[in-house]
Design a protein around this motif. Structure first.
Motif, PDB file in Angstrom:
ATOM      1  N   UNK A 166       0.809  -1.214   0.000  1.00  0.00           N
ATOM      2  CA  UNK A 166       0.000   0.000   0.000  1.00  0.00           C
ATOM      3  C   UNK A 166       0.838   1.259   0.000  1.00  0.00           C
ATOM      4  N   UNK A 167       0.132   2.366  -0.023  1.00  0.00           N
ATOM      5  CA  UNK A 167       0.792   3.665   0.000  1.00  0.00           C
ATOM      6  C   UNK A 167       0.344   4.446   1.228  1.00  0.00           C
ATOM      7  N   UNK A 168       0.947   5.587   1.437  1.00  0.00           N
ATOM      8  CA  UNK A 168       0.719   6.429   2.609  1.00  0.00           C
ATOM      9  C   UNK A 168      -0.762   6.517   2.985  1.00  0.00           C
ATOM     10  N   UNK A 169      -1.061   6.146   4.235  1.00  0.00           N
ATOM     11  CA  UNK A 169      -2.413   6.289   4.751  1.00  0.00           C
ATOM     12  C   UNK A 169      -3.360   5.128   4.499  1.00  0.00           C
ATOM     13  N   UNK A 170      -2.982   4.140   3.691  1.00  0.00           N
ATOM     14  CA  UNK A 170      -3.865   2.989   3.470  1.00  0.00           C
ATOM     15  C   UNK A 170      -4.092   2.279   4.796  1.00  0.00           C
ATOM     16  N   UNK A 171      -5.352   1.918   5.065  1.00  0.00           N
ATOM     17  CA  UNK A 171      -5.757   1.445   6.376  1.00  0.00           C
ATOM     18  C   UNK A 171      -6.534   0.134   6.271  1.00  0.00           C
ATOM     19  N   UNK A 172      -6.352  -0.752   7.262  1.00  0.00           N
ATOM     20  CA  UNK A 172      -7.132  -1.991   7.328  1.00  0.00           C
ATOM     21  C   UNK A 172      -7.181  -2.470   8.768  1.00  0.00           C
ATOM     22  N   UNK A 173      -8.191  -3.284   9.068  1.00  0.00           N
ATOM     23  CA  UNK A 173      -8.356  -3.870  10.397  1.00  0.00           C
ATOM     24  C   UNK A 173      -8.347  -5.384  10.287  1.00  0.00           C
ATOM     25  N   UNK A 174      -7.695  -6.021  11.249  1.00  0.00           N
ATOM     26  CA  UNK A 174      -7.678  -7.479  11.290  1.00  0.00           C
ATOM     27  C   UNK A 174      -8.960  -7.983  11.934  1.00  0.00           C
ATOM     28  N   UNK A 175      -9.147  -9.268  11.905  1.00  0.00           N
ATOM     29  CA  UNK A 175     -10.227  -9.861  12.682  1.00  0.00           C
ATOM     30  C   UNK A 175      -9.775  -9.879  14.146  1.00  0.00           C
ATOM     31  N   UNK A 176     -10.698 -10.208  15.035  1.00  0.00           N
ATOM     32  CA  UNK A 176     -10.355 -10.187  16.451  1.00  0.00           C
ATOM     33  C   UNK A 176      -9.494 -11.397  16.814  1.00  0.00           C
ATOM     34  N   UNK A 177      -8.686 -11.219  17.859  1.00  0.00           N
ATOM     35  CA  UNK A 177      -7.864 -12.301  18.386  1.00  0.00           C
ATOM     36  C   UNK A 177      -7.750 -12.124  19.894  1.00  0.00           C
ATOM     37  N   UNK A 178      -7.397 -13.199  20.573  1.00  0.00           N
ATOM     38  CA  UNK A 178      -7.332 -13.172  22.030  1.00  0.00           C
ATOM     39  C   UNK A 178      -5.896 -13.300  22.510  1.00  0.00           C
ATOM     40  N   UNK A 179      -5.561 -12.484  23.516  1.00  0.00           N
ATOM     41  CA  UNK A 179      -4.270 -12.579  24.182  1.00  0.00           C
ATOM     42  C   UNK A 179      -4.542 -13.133  25.574  1.00  0.00           C
ATOM     43  N   UNK A 180      -3.913 -14.271  25.881  1.00  0.00           N
ATOM     44  CA  UNK A 180      -4.127 -14.918  27.170  1.00  0.00           C
ATOM     45  C   UNK A 180      -3.190 -14.409  28.243  1.00  0.00           C
ATOM     46  N   UNK A 181      -3.348 -14.969  29.429  1.00  0.00           N
ATOM     47  CA  UNK A 181      -2.521 -14.611  30.571  1.00  0.00           C
ATOM     48  C   UNK A 181      -1.080 -15.069  30.332  1.00  0.00           C
ATOM     49  N   UNK A 182      -0.116 -14.256  30.767  1.00  0.00           N
ATOM     50  CA  UNK A 182       1.321 -14.551  30.641  1.00  0.00           C
ATOM     51  C   UNK A 182       1.749 -14.752  29.189  1.00  0.00           C
ATOM     52  N   UNK A 183       1.231 -13.943  28.308  1.00  0.00           N
ATOM     53  CA  UNK A 183       1.594 -13.988  26.887  1.00  0.00           C
ATOM     54  C   UNK A 183       2.194 -12.643  26.478  1.00  0.00           C
TER      55      UNK A 183
END
Length: 138
Positions: free
Chosen positions: A41-58
């Motif tokens: 992409x070029x300057x300013x191109x934007x996207x969002x990932x799907x959701x993900x989980x971060x567990x304890x002690x990660x």
């Protein structure tokens, strides 16, 4: 005359398809606790990932294989609503918890509190290559 009436719409459809194939900006591929972000992409191109989980002690480990540019990644809280197994979850993106910039050949390690997140990615300059995000044990 009938050939022209058929040929012109077919030619327009063909040109439209070629125009749509000139390139992607972002591609997110997740497998287990790893997500690969491919960007072109070029300057300013934007996207969002799907959701993900971060567990304890990660911890989060970002590894860059970018050829050019930088990628700003905002890790935003996600509120996930599951309705049933046949339909996708609804996600509400909340506040940004951590924001990082990663460039060519860099590796970043950092902690995120336990919870659900979405990566909000923005190109800085002309950005091309791959960034991999792994969720690893501390």
């Amino acid at each position: 005359m009938n050939r022209k009436k058929v040929l012109i719409p077919l030619l327009l459809v063909f040109l439209f398809l070629l125009g749509g194939c000139k390139g992607f900006k972002y591609s997110f591929t997740s497998f287990g606790s790893s997500t690969k972000i491919e960007v072109n992409g070029s300057e300013g191109d934007y996207a969002e990932s799907s959701d993900f989980e971060v567990g304890k002690n990660r911890q989060i480990v970002l590894k860059s294989e970018l050829e050019s540019g930088q990628l700003q990644i905002d890790f935003a809280e996600a509120t996930v609503f599951y309705s049933d197994s046949d339909s996708p979850a609804d996600v509400i993106i909340g506040d940004v918890v951590t924001s990082v910039k990663i460039g060519k050949g860099e590796t970043l390690n950092f902690d995120l509190p336990q919870g659900d997140y979405v990566m909000c990615c923005t190109c800085i300059g002309t950005t091309k290559g791959v960034v991999t995000m792994d969720i690893e044990k501390k």
